[in-house]
Scaffold this active site. Structure first.
Site, PDB file in Angstrom:
ATOM      1  N   ASN A   1       0.851  -1.194   0.000  1.00 37.29           N
ATOM      2  CA  ASN A   1       0.000   0.000   0.000  1.00 37.29           C
ATOM      3  C   ASN A   1       0.895   1.256   0.000  1.00 37.29           C
ATOM      4  OD1 ASN A   1      -2.355   1.738   0.366  1.00 37.29           O
ATOM      5  ND2 ASN A   1      -3.400  -0.092   1.089  1.00 37.29           N
ATOM      6  N   ARG A   2       0.445   2.352   0.638  1.00 36.47           N
ATOM      7  CA  ARG A   2       1.116   3.624   0.387  1.00 36.47           C
ATOM      8  C   ARG A   2       1.935   4.134   1.574  1.00 36.47           C
ATOM      9  NH1 ARG A   2      -3.678   3.314  -2.456  1.00 36.47           N
ATOM     10  NH2 ARG A   2      -3.321   3.506  -4.705  1.00 36.47           N
TER      11      ARG A   2
ATOM     12  N   HIS B   1      -1.828  -9.748  -3.190  1.00 35.84           N
ATOM     13  CA  HIS B   1      -2.665  -8.811  -3.945  1.00 35.84           C
ATOM     14  C   HIS B   1      -3.496  -9.562  -4.998  1.00 35.84           C
ATOM     15  CE1 HIS B   1      -3.601  -5.182  -6.303  1.00 35.84           C
ATOM     16  NE2 HIS B   1      -3.154  -4.468  -5.288  1.00 35.84           N
TER      17      HIS B   1
ATOM     18  N   ASP C   1     -11.276   1.930  -2.963  1.00 36.78           N
ATOM     19  CA  ASP C   1      -9.846   1.640  -2.816  1.00 36.78           C
ATOM     20  C   ASP C   1      -9.480   2.104  -1.410  1.00 36.78           C
ATOM     21  OD1 ASP C   1      -7.290   0.837  -3.254  1.00 36.78           O
ATOM     22  OD2 ASP C   1      -6.759   2.408  -4.676  1.00 36.78           O
TER      23      ASP C   1
ATOM     24  N   GLU D   1      -7.206  -7.319  -0.172  1.00 40.51           N
ATOM     25  CA  GLU D   1      -5.814  -7.414   0.275  1.00 40.51           C
ATOM     26  C   GLU D   1      -5.744  -7.438   1.802  1.00 40.51           C
ATOM     27  OE1 GLU D   1      -3.966  -3.960  -1.752  1.00 40.51           O
ATOM     28  OE2 GLU D   1      -5.695  -4.027  -3.085  1.00 40.51           O
TER      29      GLU D   1
END
Ligand SMILES: *[C@@H]1O[C@H](CO)[C@@H](O)[C@H](O)[C@H]1NC(C)=O
Ligand SMILES: *[C@@H]1O[C@H](CO)[C@@H](O)[C@H](O)[C@H]1NC(C)=O
Ligand SMILES: *[C@@H]1O[C@H](CO)[C@@H](O)[C@H](O)[C@H]1NC(C)=O
Length: 370
Positions: free
Chosen positions: A91-92, A198, A267, A333
């Site tokens: 992820n981020r 994922h 998302d 995920e």
């Protein structure tokens, strides 16, 4: 004489098998003895390339998208991250920056500050471990049997994370339609680790006229979702789901929210209410195929992403002249708290080191509903 020849044959066979397992796109097929599930993997990214399970008529369907030629996992410029293990940090990461010990949004030149490549949202954030995360590495096959395969990758910090991480992913199928994946990682220095598998799903496998997942029923035992900004980065706030498009505590069609033309899709990271691995936190079900998937995990969160892949479908899904289009699949995920390494207020420790190994475990159980 006989003995020498025998040794030579043995030596060649050993050499051949080592050579074969060094091809990152060589397919390993796993099948449960009862024929309920067959899974195919390649070492590249420890990636799932096909997953065949039974539908309500007793036929087998491949319920994950993919490529007919697996070398596209490396060369597809869209890089949709099709069904691999994602790391070292999934992820981020805000501004591709974090510090050890963690602090809220560290100054770029402060002590213990690290920078990772910014590869998402106009190159403002790090996504899925950087440009060449674990999903685009040549893992090696270290063990296999007819029902299980283990891949290993040694991450030597080339995306800017500290220390070397050795990671092993084991995929196992078993009777009763079960796929289990476990990941174990060890670090030589203090480093963040947060991973996911994922996988994108379409439980109809594009049969019977089905082209998207809008009619799939989703349930997630999660009454909170992490608020994210326009870059998909947590604001630090947790939102309560009752009465919102994010309420999947009771099974309902994914497509309901899309009736509002302004709804852009999912998302987002949900936080599970119960962290017990013995409870299925997520259920995905399609009435059309009758296939039901129950997911249980040792992870605290789940990101759900209604994807537009925009790549040719596999032949088995009607490709290559038809694409995996808008909302054709949903990625689910199992992971940790997103960007917790920049959010000390949550009190979530994602720093691993010698003496603290990382473990991730998820079970996917398939059944049919008549
Ligand atoms: C897959 O693509 C690669 C790269 O274009 C090519 O070398 C290879 O022959 C292809 N494999 C198959 C089975 O078509
Ligand atoms: C983002 O990181 C860069 C270094 O990569 C730094 O120069 C910049 O100040 C950071 N921006 C913010 C808003 O922290
Ligand atoms: C990974 O494997 C591919 C295909 O065999 C090869 O071209 C590439 O050089 C390998 N990459 C690394 C980093 O070893």
């Amino acid at each position: 004489m006989y003995t020498n020849l025998h040794l030579l044959v043995l030596f060649s066979a050993t050499f051949a098998s080592v050579y074969a397992s060094s091809s990152p796109f060589e397919v390993t097929t796993l099948s449960a003895p009862d024929g309920s599930i067959t899974a195919k993997f390649v070492p590249f990214g420890a990636t799932l390339t096909e997953l065949w399970v039974k539908d309500k008529k007793g036929g087998l369907r491949d319920v994950v998208p993919g490529y007919d030629n697996n070398s596209r996992l490396l060369t597809d410029p869209g890089h949709p991250v099709l069904n691999p293990i994602v790391g070292r940090y999934a992820n981020r990461i805000k501004n591709g920056t974090f510090s050890i010990p963690i602090t809220k949004y560290p100054q770029s030149n402060g002590p213990g500050v690290y920078h990772t490549p910014k590869n998402d949202h106009n190159n403002e954030v790090t996504l899925h471990g950087g440009i060449y995360g674990w999903d685009r590495r040549n893992w090696t096959t270290v063990d296999s049997s007819p029902t299980s395969v283990t891949f290993q990758h040694i991450d030597t910090a080339d995306e800017g994370f500290p220390g070397t991480v050795t990671v092993r992913a084991t995929h196992t199928v078993s009777n009763g339609g079960i796929l289990h994946t476990s990941v174990h990682a060890t670090a030589t220095e203090k480093t963040p680790i947060m991973i996911t598998q994922h996988i994108y799903w379409n439980l109809d496998a594009f049969q019977d006229g089905s082209n998207d997942i809008l009619a799939h029923q989703l349930r997630m035992a999660a009454s909170r979702v992490i608020e994210v900004d326009g870059d998909g980065i947590p604001t630090g706030k947790l939102l309560s789901v009752p009465g919102t498009n994010f309420d999947f505590r009771t099974q309902r069609p994914i497509g309901e929210a899309f009736k509002d033309p302004n709804f852009r899709g999912y998302d987002h990271p949900w936080i599970y209410d119960d962290n017990s691995e013995s409870v299925a936190g997520t259920t995905l079900f399609s009435e059309l195929s009758g296939i039901r998937l129950d997911i249980s995990t040792n992870q605290p969160a789940v990101q759900v992403y209604t994807a537009h892949l925009g790549i040719p479908r596999k032949a088995v899904h009607g490709g290559p002249n038809v694409e995996y289009g808008e909302r054709s699949t949903v990625a689910i995920e199992q992971e940790g708290w997103v960007d917790a390494i920049n959010t000390p207020a949550w009190g979530v420790d994602q720093i691993y080191h010698p003496g603290r190994d990382f473990d991730w475990s998820t079970t996917y159980k398939f059944s049919v509903v008549q």
